[in-house]
Design a protein around this motif. Structure first.
Motif, short mmCIF file in Angstrom:
data_model
loop_
_atom_site.label_atom_id
_atom_site.label_comp_id
_atom_site.label_asym_id
_atom_site.label_seq_id
_atom_site.Cartn_x
_atom_site.Cartn_y
_atom_site.Cartn_z
N LYS A 113 0.92 -1.23 -0.09
CA LYS A 113 -0.02 0.00 -0.01
C LYS A 113 0.83 1.33 -0.14
O LYS A 113 0.39 2.18 -0.65
CB LYS A 113 -0.99 -0.03 1.22
N GLY A 114 1.91 1.20 0.63
CA GLY A 114 2.92 2.50 0.85
C GLY A 114 3.68 2.85 -0.69
O GLY A 114 4.21 3.79 -0.79
N HIS A 115 3.38 1.57 -1.47
CA HIS A 115 4.03 2.06 -2.91
C HIS A 115 3.36 2.11 -4.01
O HIS A 115 3.65 2.15 -5.27
CB HIS A 115 5.25 0.66 -3.07
N ALA A 132 8.85 -11.34 -12.05
CA ALA A 132 7.47 -10.83 -11.82
C ALA A 132 7.20 -10.06 -13.06
O ALA A 132 5.95 -10.16 -13.52
CB ALA A 132 7.52 -9.97 -10.68
N ILE A 133 8.03 -9.09 -13.60
CA ILE A 133 7.68 -8.75 -15.07
C ILE A 133 7.45 -9.61 -16.01
O ILE A 133 6.35 -9.38 -16.66
CB ILE A 133 8.83 -7.67 -15.42
N GLU A 134 8.09 -10.72 -16.02
CA GLU A 134 7.79 -11.67 -16.93
C GLU A 134 6.46 -12.27 -16.71
O GLU A 134 5.68 -12.70 -17.68
CB GLU A 134 8.82 -12.79 -17.28
N LEU A 135 5.95 -12.51 -15.67
CA LEU A 135 4.74 -13.30 -15.24
C LEU A 135 3.66 -12.10 -15.62
O LEU A 135 2.61 -12.61 -16.25
CB LEU A 135 4.69 -13.70 -13.82
N SER A 136 3.84 -10.77 -15.42
CA SER A 136 2.88 -9.93 -15.92
C SER A 136 2.64 -9.55 -17.24
O SER A 136 1.51 -9.24 -18.04
CB SER A 136 3.36 -8.49 -15.05
N LYS A 137 3.87 -9.82 -18.21
CA LYS A 137 3.84 -9.94 -19.48
C LYS A 137 3.00 -10.97 -20.00
O LYS A 137 2.33 -10.99 -21.19
CB LYS A 137 5.17 -9.92 -20.27
N GLY A 153 7.29 -0.64 -11.85
CA GLY A 153 7.42 0.52 -11.10
C GLY A 153 7.08 0.40 -9.54
O GLY A 153 7.88 0.86 -8.70
N VAL A 154 6.38 -0.39 -9.22
CA VAL A 154 6.00 -0.66 -7.75
C VAL A 154 7.24 -1.61 -7.17
O VAL A 154 7.66 -1.15 -6.22
CB VAL A 154 4.60 -1.47 -7.70
N LEU A 155 7.41 -2.53 -7.82
CA LEU A 155 8.60 -3.38 -7.42
C LEU A 155 9.99 -2.60 -7.35
O LEU A 155 10.78 -2.70 -6.30
CB LEU A 155 8.94 -4.67 -8.12
N SER A 156 10.14 -1.84 -7.94
CA SER A 156 11.40 -0.82 -8.12
C SER A 156 11.25 0.07 -6.77
O SER A 156 12.28 0.24 -5.94
CB SER A 156 11.57 -0.12 -9.31
N LYS A 157 10.44 0.62 -6.32
CA LYS A 157 10.04 1.46 -5.32
C LYS A 157 10.34 0.52 -4.01
O LYS A 157 10.99 0.91 -2.95
CB LYS A 157 8.62 2.09 -5.20
#
Length: 129
Positions: A59-61, A100-105, A118-122
């Motif tokens: 939630k914070g990200h 995670a990015i590959e799964l989202s693709k 973006g969320v995971l980078s933060k």
């Protein structure tokens, strides 16, 4: 089973558990068909049992989004990745983010991978500081 496949199957299991009356055992059996994998089991059980804490961390990200408004697939991918990043130490954060990015693709829409990145980078920036 390779870790990428275990992550895909864990995602499918966790996706089924949200908003249904399936038990964890039923969802696991439906996805795994009697097959067993320790990494898969750790991902499913760990993500599911720590979901409240994971959701608080997420939630914070989220900028201009609430967790509830996220598409179910993105929410599930993020939860699983945050579990790996925050609770497990056997894979580098870059590997977890890339997975995670590959799964989202694969499972999300054309914007999912950028959002997840973006969320995971933060989140990883915060963990590393």
């Amino acid at each position: 089973m390779k870790r990428h496949e275990a992550r895909e199957k864990a995602l499918q299991t966790l996706f089924q558990l949200e908003g249904t009356e399936l038990t964890m055992a039923e969802a696991i059996e439906h996805v795994m068909n009697g097959e067993n994998d320790n990494f898969y089991t750790l991902l499913v059980e760990g993500t599911y049992s720590n979901m409240a804490d994971i959701d608080d961390k997420l939630k914070g990200h989220l900028e201009n989004w609430s967790l509830e408004r996220l598409p179910k697939i993105e929410r599930t991918i993020l939860r699983m990745a945050v579990f790996e990043l925050a609770y497990m130490e056997d894979a580098p954060s870059r590997v977890i983010m890339n997975e995670a990015i590959e799964l989202s693709k694969t499972f999300g829409d054309e914007k999912s991978s950028r959002f997840v990145n973006g969320v995971l980078s933060k989140f990883t920036d915060e963990l590393e500081n």
